[in-house]
Design an enzyme around this catalytic site. Structure first.
Site, PDB file in Angstrom:
ATOM      1  N   ASP A  71     -58.889  70.527  55.870  1.00  0.00           N
ATOM      2  CA  ASP A  71     -59.524  71.721  56.423  1.00  0.00           C
ATOM      3  C   ASP A  71     -60.156  71.306  57.755  1.00  0.00           C
ATOM      4  O   ASP A  71     -61.240  70.739  57.774  1.00  0.00           O
ATOM      5  CB  ASP A  71     -60.583  72.252  55.468  1.00  0.00           C
ATOM      6  N   GLU A 125     -54.808  73.746  57.089  1.00  0.00           N
ATOM      7  CA  GLU A 125     -55.023  75.184  57.223  1.00  0.00           C
ATOM      8  C   GLU A 125     -54.796  75.614  58.661  1.00  0.00           C
ATOM      9  O   GLU A 125     -55.203  74.928  59.596  1.00  0.00           O
ATOM     10  CB  GLU A 125     -56.450  75.543  56.789  1.00  0.00           C
ATOM     11  N   ASP A 180     -66.258  72.338  53.085  1.00  0.00           N
ATOM     12  CA  ASP A 180     -65.049  71.864  53.764  1.00  0.00           C
ATOM     13  C   ASP A 180     -64.169  71.049  52.818  1.00  0.00           C
ATOM     14  O   ASP A 180     -62.948  71.168  52.830  1.00  0.00           O
ATOM     15  CB  ASP A 180     -65.429  71.006  54.979  1.00  0.00           C
TER      16      ASP A 180
END
Length: 176
Positions: free
Chosen positions: A16, A76, A148
């Protein structure tokens, strides 16, 4: 009588990306079983120049890659903010997050935030708390300390569910 080949687990790294904190999560997938391996965050100092922050992210991810030796990685995709400068900086952190596994010869799949939420929770507009609850169901041994790290585990889970089609897309793109 011939026996079936022994299937071995596949290790997946979910990332992430973020400039302040880049989350990472590692899982193994063995058939349809998800196994928690580890998670955490790579942090950069907000007061540091951008280049140093990007370097800190890179070095942290390289350590994770060396320690856990994943076979596949997923990142992502960036959503666009109203603030163009913030979006650009996040894009640079995302570039570093994609570069690190690529340097190890690992293909990197990409997933939209809504696809991650829909895969893990069942709804494309789930909130962080809902993701955390589902992580507890899917990976009961996981205890991510930051949002996160939780998001990175969700990205790894998404890749585990969609990896066949993601890897096929990467192979087709390599042929072109």
């Amino acid at each position: 009588m011939t026996s079936l080949p022994i299937r071995s687990p596949v290790r997946i790294l979910g990332i992430d990306p973020g400039l302040r904190r880049t989350g990472w999560g590692v899982i193994d997938i063995d058939g349809n079983r998800l196994i928690y391996v580890g998670c955490g965050s790579v942090e950069s100092r907000e007061a540091s120049p951008l280049a140093e922050r990007l370097l800190a992210i890179h070095e942290g991810l390289v350590r994770v890659l060396g320690d856990f030796k994943p076979a596949e990685a997923a990142v992502e995709q960036t959503f666009v903010n109203k603030d163009g400068a913030s979006t650009l900086k996040l894009g640079q952190a995302r570039g570093v997050a994609m570069l690190a596994p690529a340097m190890f010869g690992i293909a990197v799949a990409e997933y939209a935030p809504n696809q991650v939420k829909k895969t893990v929770v069942g709804a494309g507009h789930a909130d962080k708390n809902q993701i955390r609850v589902m992580l507890g169901v899917l990976l009961p041994k996981a205890d991510p300390r930051t949002p996160d790290a939780a998001d990175a585990l969700a990205i790894a889970i998404t890749h585990a569910h969609h990896r066949q089609s993601a890897m096929l897309k990467l192979k087709v793109a390599a042929i072109r």
